[in-house]
Write a protein that holds these residues in place. Sequence first.
Motif: not given
Length: 365
Positions: A54, A56, A59-60, A82, A86
């Motif tokens: 995903t 998210e 990016l994490a 975003a 990050a």
Amino acid sequence: MKPVTVGLIGCGNISAAYLRTAPMFPELAITCCADMNAEQAQRRATEFNLRATTVEALLADPAIEVVLNLTTPQAHVPVGLAAIRAGKHVHTEKPLATSTAEGRTLLEEAAKAGLRVGSAPDTFLGGAHQTARKLIDDGAIGTPLSGTAFMLNHGHEHWHPDPAFYYAPGGGPMFDMGPYYLTNLINLLGPVAHVIGATTSGFAERMVGSGPKTGEVIKVETPTHVTGLLHFVNGAVIAVTTSFDVWQHRHGNMEIYGTEGTIVVPDPNRFGGTVALAKRREPWADMPLSHGFADGNFRILGLADMARAIRSGRPHRCNGDVAYHVLEIMEAFGRSSDEGRTIPIESRCERPAPLPARSVLGDLD
């Protein structure tokens, strides 16, 4: 050098071109991909042996150093911001943003975070365009005085499976194809001082001609014929037209006229092609290419250059300053048309450093 780890966001049409070329560049390690359409991400992951995830989660991921942002233009800045928040560098498809206000926000946040922003196009690094750059720099046409640049066709709806974004605000021929032409002109001639422009739209609607949306009607919400003059800081004046309203034409892509001759530059949307030179009244001659990266589609070359720059600490060539300057120029055509006046270009950028004449795969410095 240790490869730079990359995560790709946006698994649409252009992503395949990037992923096919990526293995040529040992500077890059693309490990995962994400898309708001999870099935599309999984298809690309299976095709190119990546990990689908995903947005998210990508990016994490602390292992990801650079986000390759291949989303549609309207999402370039939200996704870019975003990524920066990050802690990732960003390399985005063109254009950098759909407005200078958005583009400025992206660059300012990246600068505060000490992160890099890169942007397509990188075709100006191709062998044909680097050869043209070297010829101009070496004085082959004397002092550049004027020239022409034409990108004329009837739009992408006849082949693209989902072309609506080309006709939405932030689309159109200038924001879609203009970056190739303007970036290459900056590569050849340097920054632009002011712009005079005129814009029109020849068709209120377009019809999708291929793929699952065949027959759907698209409302045109952006100019589809953009024309005008670029006045460069160095004094050259270039006539530019980009259009989705033209069925057929016989214009060449780009010509630069100087005090001692003329140079013909091939399609800025390609890395190779024929560079032709005519000195004063002498006959035309096709010029041997002085640089590599001319015999294929190297559409990830700019990111590979950025990866090497990250490791070595030098500036990268497809940088945010050039992309922002191009964005301001593109926006100025519409402003000039709407306001009926010449628009000064406030930003300035350095001409990207030329590639060494010996440039081959693995040798970009």
